[in-house]
Design an enzyme around this catalytic site. Structure first.
Site: not given
Ligand SMILES: NC(=O)c1ccc[n+]([C@@H]2O[C@H](COP(=O)([O-])OP(=O)(O)OC[C@H]3O[C@@H](n4cnc5c(N)ncnc54)[C@H](O)[C@@H]3O)[C@@H](O)[C@H]2O)c1
Length: 378
Positions: A12, A86, A130, A189
């Site tokens: 991701g 997630a 988060s 969420y």
């Molecule tokens: N992007 C932000 O601003 C932000 C802010 C706060 C928290 N987060 C947290 O950071 C983490 C990463 O977020 P991101 O923005 O990179 O999201 P993203 O959607 O780009 O990446 C998430 C990855 O997880 C994979 N995935 C989802 N469910 C899965 C499962 N059950 N088994 C295996 N793979 C799975 C998806 O295919 C994806 O590649 C998450 O936990 C998110 O809650 C992100």
């Protein structure tokens, strides 16, 4: 022994940047990712469906953390675990409640039960939490100077389009949110992320595996999923502007957030992972410099050389907070983590990446229509 990091969700946005930093620092890396369609559908992918930006030196396991045996098999030889997998759409979580709770809470349960019941070599865990778990950020009462953690704005207040938080007729002043602030998650969420954070800390403590939850504020940067209309306001605004459309802004645009570049987020994860501090604790990861959404829209328009003013919808999204930005002193004090990228440099990197997308995708209208249909935008 070479440290071997398993990154769930490593294909991701944040995960792939983290993989780059880990490899550059000599770690062995395994990525476990189910390649969710909503995240990966529009990006460039190889024949097996992996995004082309993912470094080939990382071992790849395509699989769902929830599928029996998948996580256990991925743990082979792993010394450090980063759990990022997630579902990440705040608005979407309010209607797809079963899916979100399964993917964001049951994943934690599977991981922790495996670590409790099976032999493993994991020495340290870092998980993505988060800022959404705070709900509203922290505020000060101007007349008394008292710091308060107000409840969410009422429906009646929002219906009257009074956007600011107030107490006894006085509008409150937003201040930086510390980790001490009470948690008041306002979406499924956010509830999921709070539960998952607490599950990791409790079981990590019992198993005596040092565990850190990083409460990420608004991460932005290249590889942000443009196919996912529910995340990444900066990327969404850039896509709109590149399509000569005004950014669509909820409320009056004066709500403040904390945008932190994904490179700084990845660096924070690696520093915490590499540390020997035996802690079970939570830390904010942000830029420490709040910006109003309207200001961000106008800075982006200027950077893109577009004279397009934002469109203020004067509508609010269910579960949205008015202001929330990070106090980042705790992670600096404890681990020496400080963000390195300026807002302008970081946004320039995002702009270059969105501009290179074959057709800059713009799903703002469609996602707004969907929110309205579900009565989540009022
Ligand atoms: N992007 C932000 O601003 C932000 C802010 C706060 C928290 N987060 C947290 O950071 C983490 C990463 O977020 P991101 O923005 O990179 O999201 P993203 O959607 O780009 O990446 C998430 C990855 O997880 C994979 N995935 C989802 N469910 C899965 C499962 N059950 N088994 C295996 N793979 C799975 C998806 O295919 C994806 O590649 C998450 O936990 C998110 O809650 C992100």
């Amino acid at each position: 022994m070479i440290k071997h990091v398993l990154v769930t969700g490593g294909a991701g946005f944040i995960g792939s940047h983290l993989v780059d930093v880990l490899l550059a620092r000599g770690y062995e890396v395994t990525v476990l990712d189910s390649l969710l369609a909503q995240v990966h559908a529009d990006g460039e992918r190889d024949a097996d469906g992996w995004p082309v930006y993912l470094d080939l030196r990382a071992k790849r396991i395509k699989g769902d953390v929830l599928d029996e045996g998948v996580f256990e098999a991925a743990l082979l030889g792993v010394t450090h675990l980063v759990h990022l997998a997630a579902s990440v759409g705040v608005g979407q979580s309010m209607t797809n409640i079963v899916d979100y709770t399964r993917n964001n809470v049951m994943t934690a349960a599977v991981i922790l039960e495996t670590l409790s019941q099976r032999p493993h070599t994991v020495e340290r865990m870092v998980v993505a939490s988060s800022m959404s778990i705070y709900g509203e950020g922290a505020y000060r009462v101007p007349s008394t100077g008292k710091v308060v953690a107000p409840p969410p704005r009422s429906h009646d207040q929002l219906a009257a389009r009074h956007w600011e938080l107030s107490m006894d007729g006085e509008d409150l002043t937003p201040i930086a949110t510390t980790e001490e602030k009470s948690l008041r998650p306002a979406s499924i969420y956010a509830i999921n992320k709070r539960d998952h954070e607490e599950m990791f800390l409790a079981v990590g403590q019992t198993l005596q595996i040092p565990t850190v939850a990083l409460r990420l504020f608004n991460a932005y940067g290249s590889r942000q999923a443009l196919s996912n209309p529910y995340t990444g306001v900066a990327a969404i605004f850039i896509s709109r502007l590149l399509n000569d459309q005004p950014p669509l802004v909820f409320e009056d645009g004066r709500q403040k957030r904390d945008f932190v570049h994904v490179g700084d987020v990845a660096d924070a994860f690696v520093t915490v992972l590499a540390s020997d501090l035996a802690v079970w604790d939570v830390f904010n990861v942000g830029s420490g410099s709040p910006i109003a959404i309207a200001e961000m829209a106008s800075v982006l328009a200027r950077m893109l050389d577009k004279s397009i003013a934002a469109d203020y919808l004067a509508k609010y999204r269910a579960g949205d907070v008015r202001h929330c930005f990070a106090d980042i002193s705790k992670i600096e004090r404890t681990f020496g983590v400080r963000p390195q990228r300026s807002f302008d440099d970081g946004m320039q990197e995002l702009i270059s990446w969105v501009s290179e997308a074959k057709v800059p995708l713009d799903r703002s209208r469609a996602s707004i229509a969907e929110l309205e249909k579900q009565r989540l935008l009022v």
